[in-house]
Write a protein that holds these residues in place. Sequence first.
Motif, mmCIF file in Angstrom:
data_model
loop_
_atom_site.group_PDB
_atom_site.id
_atom_site.type_symbol
_atom_site.label_atom_id
_atom_site.label_comp_id
_atom_site.label_asym_id
_atom_site.label_seq_id
_atom_site.Cartn_x
_atom_site.Cartn_y
_atom_site.Cartn_z
ATOM 1 N N LEU A 1 0.760 -1.215 -0.074
ATOM 2 C CA LEU A 1 -0.024 -0.005 -0.061
ATOM 3 C C LEU A 1 0.883 1.261 -0.124
ATOM 4 N N ALA A 2 1.011 1.913 -1.101
ATOM 5 C CA ALA A 2 1.626 3.177 -1.098
ATOM 6 C C ALA A 2 0.515 4.124 -1.294
ATOM 7 N N LEU A 3 -0.067 4.509 -0.209
ATOM 8 C CA LEU A 3 -1.443 5.017 -0.200
ATOM 9 C C LEU A 3 -1.030 6.348 0.928
ATOM 10 N N PRO A 4 -1.933 7.272 0.868
ATOM 11 C CA PRO A 4 -1.572 8.285 1.819
ATOM 12 C C PRO A 4 -2.006 7.993 3.337
ATOM 13 N N HIS A 5 -1.566 8.258 4.045
ATOM 14 C CA HIS A 5 -1.922 7.931 5.760
ATOM 15 C C HIS A 5 -3.528 8.227 5.731
ATOM 16 N N LYS A 6 -3.985 7.229 6.596
ATOM 17 C CA LYS A 6 -5.861 7.114 6.665
ATOM 18 C C LYS A 6 -6.244 6.597 5.710
ATOM 19 N N VAL A 7 -5.968 6.610 4.352
ATOM 20 C CA VAL A 7 -6.648 6.020 3.419
ATOM 21 C C VAL A 7 -6.248 4.257 3.641
ATOM 22 N N SER A 8 -4.919 4.103 4.022
ATOM 23 C CA SER A 8 -4.522 2.698 4.149
ATOM 24 C C SER A 8 -5.510 1.985 5.126
ATOM 25 N N MET A 9 -5.681 2.663 6.212
ATOM 26 C CA MET A 9 -6.489 1.716 7.280
ATOM 27 C C MET A 9 -7.809 1.672 6.907
ATOM 28 N N GLN A 10 -8.346 2.345 6.141
ATOM 29 C CA GLN A 10 -9.736 2.254 5.507
ATOM 30 C C GLN A 10 -9.800 0.902 4.836
ATOM 31 N N HIS A 11 -8.853 0.451 4.383
ATOM 32 C CA HIS A 11 -8.743 -0.810 3.320
ATOM 33 C C HIS A 11 -8.230 -2.109 3.947
ATOM 34 N N VAL A 12 -7.319 -1.885 4.928
ATOM 35 C CA VAL A 12 -6.461 -3.222 5.443
ATOM 36 C C VAL A 12 -7.321 -3.983 6.237
ATOM 37 N N PRO A 13 -8.236 -3.462 7.026
ATOM 38 C CA PRO A 13 -9.052 -4.905 7.668
ATOM 39 C C PRO A 13 -9.814 -5.672 6.715
ATOM 40 N N THR A 14 -10.245 -5.104 5.567
ATOM 41 C CA THR A 14 -11.000 -5.964 4.360
ATOM 42 C C THR A 14 -9.914 -6.737 3.855
#
Lengths: 345, 345, 345, 345
Positions: free
Chosen positions: B74-87
Amino acid sequence: MINVGIAGASGYTGVELVKLISNHPKAKLCAVTSNSYKGKSLTDIFPSMRGFENLICEDLDIKSLSKKIDVIFLALPHKVSMQHVPTMLGNNIRVVDLSADYRFTDVAAYESAYQTHTSKDLLKQSVYGLSELYRDRIKTSNLVGNPGCYPTSILLPLLPLLKEGLIQPAGIISDSKSGVSGAGRSLSLSAHFCEANESFNPYKIGNHRHTPEINEILSLHSQQPVSITFVPHLLPLTRGMMSTIYARVTDTATQDKIRKTYDTYYGDEPFVRLLNKGMYPAISHVKGTNCCDIGIHFDETSRQLIMVSAIDNLLKGAAGQAVQNMNIMFGLDDETGLNRVQGPL
Amino acid sequence: MINVGIAGASGYTGVELVKLISNHPKAKLCAVTSNSYKGKSLTDIFPSMRGFENLICEDLDIKSLSKKIDVIFLALPHKVSMQHVPTMLGNNIRVVDLSADYRFTDVAAYESAYQTHTSKDLLKQSVYGLSELYRDRIKTSNLVGNPGCYPTSILLPLLPLLKEGLIQPAGIISDSKSGVSGAGRSLSLSAHFCEANESFNPYKIGNHRHTPEINEILSLHSQQPVSITFVPHLLPLTRGMMSTIYARVTDTATQDKIRKTYDTYYGDEPFVRLLNKGMYPAISHVKGTNCCDIGIHFDETSRQLIMVSAIDNLLKGAAGQAVQNMNIMFGLDDETGLNRVQGPL
Amino acid sequence: MINVGIAGASGYTGVELVKLISNHPKAKLCAVTSNSYKGKSLTDIFPSMRGFENLICEDLDIKSLSKKIDVIFLALPHKVSMQHVPTMLGNNIRVVDLSADYRFTDVAAYESAYQTHTSKDLLKQSVYGLSELYRDRIKTSNLVGNPGCYPTSILLPLLPLLKEGLIQPAGIISDSKSGVSGAGRSLSLSAHFCEANESFNPYKIGNHRHTPEINEILSLHSQQPVSITFVPHLLPLTRGMMSTIYARVTDTATQDKIRKTYDTYYGDEPFVRLLNKGMYPAISHVKGTNCCDIGIHFDETSRQLIMVSAIDNLLKGAAGQAVQNMNIMFGLDDETGLNRVQGPL
Amino acid sequence: MINVGIAGASGYTGVELVKLISNHPKAKLCAVTSNSYKGKSLTDIFPSMRGFENLICEDLDIKSLSKKIDVIFLALPHKVSMQHVPTMLGNNIRVVDLSADYRFTDVAAYESAYQTHTSKDLLKQSVYGLSELYRDRIKTSNLVGNPGCYPTSILLPLLPLLKEGLIQPAGIISDSKSGVSGAGRSLSLSAHFCEANESFNPYKIGNHRHTPEINEILSLHSQQPVSITFVPHLLPLTRGMMSTIYARVTDTATQDKIRKTYDTYYGDEPFVRLLNKGMYPAISHVKGTNCCDIGIHFDETSRQLIMVSAIDNLLKGAAGQAVQNMNIMFGLDDETGLNRVQGPL
């Protein structure tokens, strides 16, 4: 003392004008405007100036400006300039416009490259500000259309030879290169450090907006339509411009005649320097100066002439030539405020 | 073969990941996503890849991704990562997250520097991806929080000495310098070529978001609160990072013990290179590699130790270490796909 | 009008002196010498000057020079300067020496860093040319030892606070960075474009020759031996220098007292600019100026003070300060010839 | 496995060869020689290689080399190569020579540009190593004269069109630009960081030694003497080269035919990439690759064709093409060891 205003002082061309006028012995910087930094002082925008210049950026209010300035430099986007110029002239402010709006005689040429012209009448009165070639008309002008940077670097070497019939008008090529400051201070991916650094590329081949400007002036002076091939490239450096120009000479041309012609046109000019045989310009030789250096290579066999010119795109290509034009308009020597000795770094 | 996805492939870290995975002998790049370039092929964005890699940037659709990949970067902005990681984890995709979202153990520290954490539970399970120091836990992890570039350059030289009690935890200073690519590919005045070129400046003194990350890890390993002084600076170059670190040694420390400690920790590590006495790192020695070079100078009289570390901010400071972590997670040698010989240019 | 000579005009410091004196309203450049370019004109060496300055480089013949100049700047290598200075003074030429030969009071310190001193007697009479701190003695001096660039960038922020007892003399660290022009115009692998470009590295940790110079001056002013930790680094840019300095404050120090002290020392100084809280210097803000910008960050908890200073290594770090000293010696305002408004590029 | 030696491994071309061969899946680097660094290990010279490659530079002793290598790359100065090649071939070492010594068929052309040729006989047997155009002869050759960087960038776009009669052989102009690494690692004022940085200049107009090399190959393929106008310039960047080439098309030429011709010649070539209409090369797109990107602009009215080509001067312009030639000589795919995906930075 000439009282001066600068509109658009927060861009790269604008701040070069601020420097030149602030340091000018016969001019006083009385007002600066900026759209993006209204109400901010110049030193907030440019900390390098702290302690030396501290004007506040104001609105572009012509009535109020007209009370304090004799002349204004417009470092504004194309189209914005022509919205203001008629009123400025009407308020007795002389104008040096650094946008393209008053560079053209031919409205159609302007409109094909830019947009609808909303101040056509003034095109008859405006003078093209290529100082060395238009000095007589600039002297008495109230409105100078300051040349583009590429056109300056291309016209200075070409015009004398074209006018004197030493090169053929057909088949002229200019392979030109500009530093990144030429694209201004606004943000774009191509001006991102990591994209421009350690790279180099051509752009807008066949459709750069400086082409019609160059062609119009060349055509006027050679009394026939001239259409050059112009390829601009982006250099990974901040300031400086070079044009390497290729032309076929006419039958009567000789190396000697070519050099003599340059000498006739530019021998007394402080800012056009013809280099000796075998010497060529470098951007480091003109950076920080208002000079255009020209070096030539003539191949007798192929009858091809290579002209290499170098300028500082922000000075002779923009702010420097604009101040040179102001000097001419106000009866000063061209060099006033522009004749500092410059070193290599 | 490990099947790999990269989210955020169009940024500078993303494209480095693309390069590394495309060239990796045991991994296959199966999917790339990009918000800004959805539907475009990688070669439209990065013409250098033409003929060699041609995936199309797709949406970040986890269901669809889960069918083709084993692991995602995940080379995503902070905050965006944690929106996706659980799934993602729920869909059996292992994750190496290059944002800050899973680097912290202490939620409060994260939240003071970033924002509300919306995936707190996973912080217990996520592993800090400083490969050399956390290898054992990375091996079995499904979620690695890949370290920041500055923290990597600072923790690698400090941790062994702190853990072994050779330097004092108080009064540590890191004077750090990063190339412009550290700020990413998005546009900003400070990344404009003409602003960064030929300049250098410190920024965010006292409030850079990497400080709490560094302090948390240092504190964990020295079993007392550590708070370093950290001053980042912006270098006029594209890639590379250096930290010059100053610390007081403890009474028992000697040059010999310091070198032996580094040797114990890193002697078998392919990517941490301790330089001989009198030798210091240069960015050109690590650029294009996944190495962290460390040179030290110990002044016996003042009992002060100077540690200089250099990394490529995009490799050991980001994409390279991320791939090293993937290698560890999948039981490969750390060096796999990262052991090319590199030259000076 | 002050009649001026410049010895060693073909190096980078020399040519900066040529620029400054050529453009100086109260000085006249009467003679330049160069070992490597004897008999050549300045414009042969520096084509940027063509049309504006055209002196011929002559031999360093003191008798002949004494007839035309009042003062000479020596941009000569260490050791060469002291071979000439006694004779120059004997011929009534005042001297600003940019080498290290007359910077020291303590002969042993000089000799340990450089070589045997062959003009020891004059060390009692020479004045250290840190303009702001030694102005009174410079006024009446015939021999000024112009400071090194690193010392200037380090002493200006430190001296007021040390003298006023606001920082502790022990444990001071200066992490300093210089552009490549600091190494001069002579050839070396480390100054090769391809080696310096896109790189950054520390050098001479623990043994740079500016360390004893810095320590001597700091010790003199704090009335106890001071020994700083000094780490110089090489920046991939042409001109500019920054020092990031770390010190522990004393018990009585407060942010307010620190700022007031700077204001007392530098409030009226044109060339030392204290930045507002939260603002820090950038090399682009001082490049082309004689200014030293200072920004500070005070961490109340750790009682640590961070001072960041920036200068143009060729101006305030060399030629600019030398001219400032000449101005002081000849009763002119410091700013004379040095007060141009400068922009960001 | 091909056993490989590299002579002259400590220069910029040499070290690129070291990288490529060290990373090559079908070749083994068995020996490196260096005149200046004899007895030193590669990692002493190039610290970036530490831990990954550690050969010792040895003498150029052909007898001893012949026992361990099948092929040698000569990154030696012109003239030195031809002193060794006959003996090498006699000892069954195949040779890829990166000097100019075996590029020419016409001895007189070589001698006018370089010096007396002392190995004339071998010129009949040596093959010009422009891989795409000479592949068949390279396959069976024992001696390849690897092309110059400028010739590679100029011949690849020109040869197909000249051979197919689509452009006129007279009046071709190449305005070319090279990064500083093209001048090698030896010291010179023009490669000094402060002289090259932020500058740009043409050099050797009318007398660059690559001109006869270009003309010879163009003439061979167009069956008439061709003499191009070639102006090289120095770019302020480390690696990369661009040629902007201007030619008149013949009566039969159309945009379509031109593109089809390129497709015929290069459609299956991995390292020559024709860009779509309106797209042009950038140095950043080829840096670090063995590719030559070609973009064209055809002006129907003036019948003028602009070809822009970009290469990495150290790869397709030197070491990369040399390895490509080795691959061809040993029956490998051209791409072997050269097909890494590359990013923009």
